[in-house]
Write an enzyme that holds these catalytic residues in place. Sequence first.
Site, PDB file in Angstrom:
ATOM      1  N   ASN A   1       0.750  -1.124  -0.203  1.00 19.70           N
ATOM      2  CA  ASN A   1       0.025  -0.028   0.054  1.00 19.70           C
ATOM      3  C   ASN A   1       0.776   1.420  -0.093  1.00 19.70           C
ATOM      4  OD1 ASN A   1       1.321  -0.234   2.615  1.00 19.70           O
ATOM      5  ND2 ASN A   1      -0.897  -0.300   3.446  1.00 19.70           N
TER       6      ASN A   1
ATOM      7  N   HIS B   1      -4.687   5.239  11.265  1.00 21.47           N
ATOM      8  CA  HIS B   1      -3.488   5.419  10.240  1.00 21.47           C
ATOM      9  C   HIS B   1      -4.190   5.600   9.028  1.00 21.47           C
ATOM     10  CE1 HIS B   1      -3.444   1.377   8.889  1.00 21.47           C
ATOM     11  NE2 HIS B   1      -2.081   1.426   8.428  1.00 21.47           N
TER      12      HIS B   1
END
Length: 467
Positions: free
Chosen positions: A223, A390
């Site tokens: 990611n 996050h």
Amino acid sequence: MNGKQITKLGFEKRAVALALSAAGLRERAGLSRAEILAELRSVQDNPGAYLSGGVYSDLATELTSQRARLDARRGADLRPEPLPYRVWGEDLIEPGARSQMDVAMQLPISRAGALMPDAHVGYGLPIGGVLAAEDAVIPYGVGVDIGCSMRLSVLPLPPGALGTDEARGLLLKHTRFGAGVSFEKKVRGDHAVLHEGAWREQPLLRHLHDKAAEQIGTSGSGNHFVEFGTLTLEAPDLGLEAGDYLAILSHSGSRGFGAQVANHYTKVAQALHPSLDPAARKLAWLPLGTEEGEGYWQAMNLAGRYALANHDLIHARLARALGVDPLASVGNSHNLAWRQQVEGHELIVHRKGATPAERGQLGLIPGSMADPGFVVRGRGNPDALASASHGAGRQLGRKAAANTLVKKDVQAYLRERGVTLIGGGIDEAPQAYKRIEDVLARQSDLVDVVARFTPRVVRMDTGSEDV
């Protein structure tokens, strides 16, 4: 008396200075060296008898703490029940993540914890888990990608100043992604972090230095991303007027260097706790004040600085290519452990996929390759150990995403939002993630939204099947 004589008695590093100080007082009181050594042995054998006061009370306190650390080091039973902890966005969190957090809160070193709304299953501590431990650090409580972090640079340009093709060309030229990749040697950057003395203080770090230097300024797979987009400020903030700005947003970590530190010290921690319950094996810890614990702490913080250095070089390259200096910058790490005061006690707060959110602290919470990210300001909520999510958090694992999502549907989602994607596997598709708006709505008591970032041209590593 000297430190060598005291060390021979078996005192550990922290206790030697205290023993020397007490011995000096006893020497001035007229005692012989033999008498002082006999007293020190007595304190060592029964420190509890000296805790109430006197010349040896500080030494006795330290020895008592050392014994507690050694007990933890040898392995201790899990608590029969987890300590209580708060959960944000419980309806968004899979049972497996809750189970992992429960085990973490049964550790004998755990003192407090929280679970963020983007939480999902990880190794050891769940992604989105926040755990406060006493005098110990857990390598898998930090994560494999140590220091994984975010960076935003706001540029002195309107969003329309950079066309799609130009943005695409800049990302292809000035960023690199994937396991083992690096820039060509003639254009590879340098950074002060590569010249720190810490690299020379452990055989492991000496071994990893050259690879870290080779990969500086690059990003990993999964990611991690670098993207151009529009930052929208509804009101003046960040030292800027309200309005729309061209901005760069990146998500990157400590590359293979951090991963090897994590794996090495996890094995060390597991070897220290051979009798630890198998359910908690990936949560094996390293007591601080020991060679192992201090070694990891040094390596972890170096990896965190190295990860930030990667962002420094990525943003500098792109800004230099555009011939501008950023107007403002925001960044934060979300895979680290910090020394933090919790209810008046210094604890080690692990944030594995969680954003530090002390009152007034700026941070970044991204969405997905086609969904917005947000600049946020922390509210310092003590129940969350001053933390927030996050990101959006996965709702489909990588295999599940690859097996269930259809490429044309993902491509349609990107087109609808005007996003150009370079690389990016279907396992990173927006549909594999929770809706960022839902995640933000469930943590309004943790952060306030400052600005919105809308992605336009996104670069990621190539996946097993690109979108």
